[in-house]
Every structure is written in C-alpha cells, then in structure tokens.
Motif scaffolding. Structure first.
Motif, PDB file in Angstrom:
ATOM      1  N   LYS A  48       0.870  -1.112  -0.072  1.00  0.00           N
ATOM      2  CA  LYS A  48      -0.035   0.071  -0.049  1.00  0.00           C
ATOM      3  C   LYS A  48       0.879   1.025  -0.094  1.00  0.00           C
ATOM      4  O   LYS A  48       0.943   1.985  -0.875  1.00  0.00           O
ATOM      5  N   GLY A  52       1.154   4.178  -3.166  1.00  0.00           N
ATOM      6  CA  GLY A  52       0.743   5.325  -2.704  1.00  0.00           C
ATOM      7  C   GLY A  52       1.968   6.944  -2.706  1.00  0.00           C
ATOM      8  O   GLY A  52       2.262   7.192  -3.005  1.00  0.00           O
ATOM      9  N   GLU A  57      -3.978   3.662  -5.034  1.00  0.00           N
ATOM     10  CA  GLU A  57      -5.064   3.736  -3.644  1.00  0.00           C
ATOM     11  C   GLU A  57      -5.238   2.236  -3.677  1.00  0.00           C
ATOM     12  O   GLU A  57      -5.232   1.491  -4.120  1.00  0.00           O
TER      13      GLU A  57
END
Length: 92
Positions: A48, A52, A57
């Motif tokens: 993540k 990111g 996302e």
C-alpha cells in the motif's frame, strides 16, 4: 536444555548457535490473514505504501486475503511464503 549445556561449561555464544528442534502448530487461514495484515511491517502495508508513492490506492478485501491464505494452505507453502512472498500463493 541450554541451561544444562551452560552448566557444563560451554560458553553462551556457542550454545546460542546450536540448532534447536521444536514442534510447531500449523497456522490456520485466519492466522495467515493476521500475518499478512497486523504486523507493523506487514507485506500488505508495504505494498500500500509503495504504490501510494505513485498516488495509487491499493485495497485488499477480506475475501482476497482469505483466498491468499487458503491458497497458501492448499499448496502447503507455510506462513513464511504466504506472508513474505505475496506473489507465490496469489499469482499462480
């Protein structure tokens, strides 16, 4: 027991390098999902954060995590592969 070896005069540095054999209880799918998500450096958190950086996302659904854990159990790859080699149970 290590205490016995120390009592007989072996130095702790040597005793610490001896292999230890233990019996482990197999992890369940729920345990594997926890390994994938709960630790501070969990692989899902790492992905993540990594994605990111590119403003992507990433969302892992409960079903996806359970499927990954089930695949790891079916292939008998164990917790280390499921948790650290995310592609192994999921991409094949």
């Amino acid at each position: 027991m290590p205490e016995d070896l120390l009592k007989y005069g072996l130095i702790p540095e040597f005793v610490g390098r001896l292999p230890v054999v233990v019996t482990l209880t197999a992890l369940t799918a729920e345990d594997l999902v926890r390994v994938l998500t709960e630790p501070k450096n969990a692989i899902t958190r790492q992905f993540k954060r990594f994605l990111g950086l590119d403003k992507v996302e990433l969302v892992f659904t409960d079903g996806a995590l359970t499927a990954a854990a089930d695949a790891a159990l079916a292939r008998k790859t164990g917790p280390g592969r499921c948790a650290r080699s995310w592609r192994s149970p999921c991409s094949r």
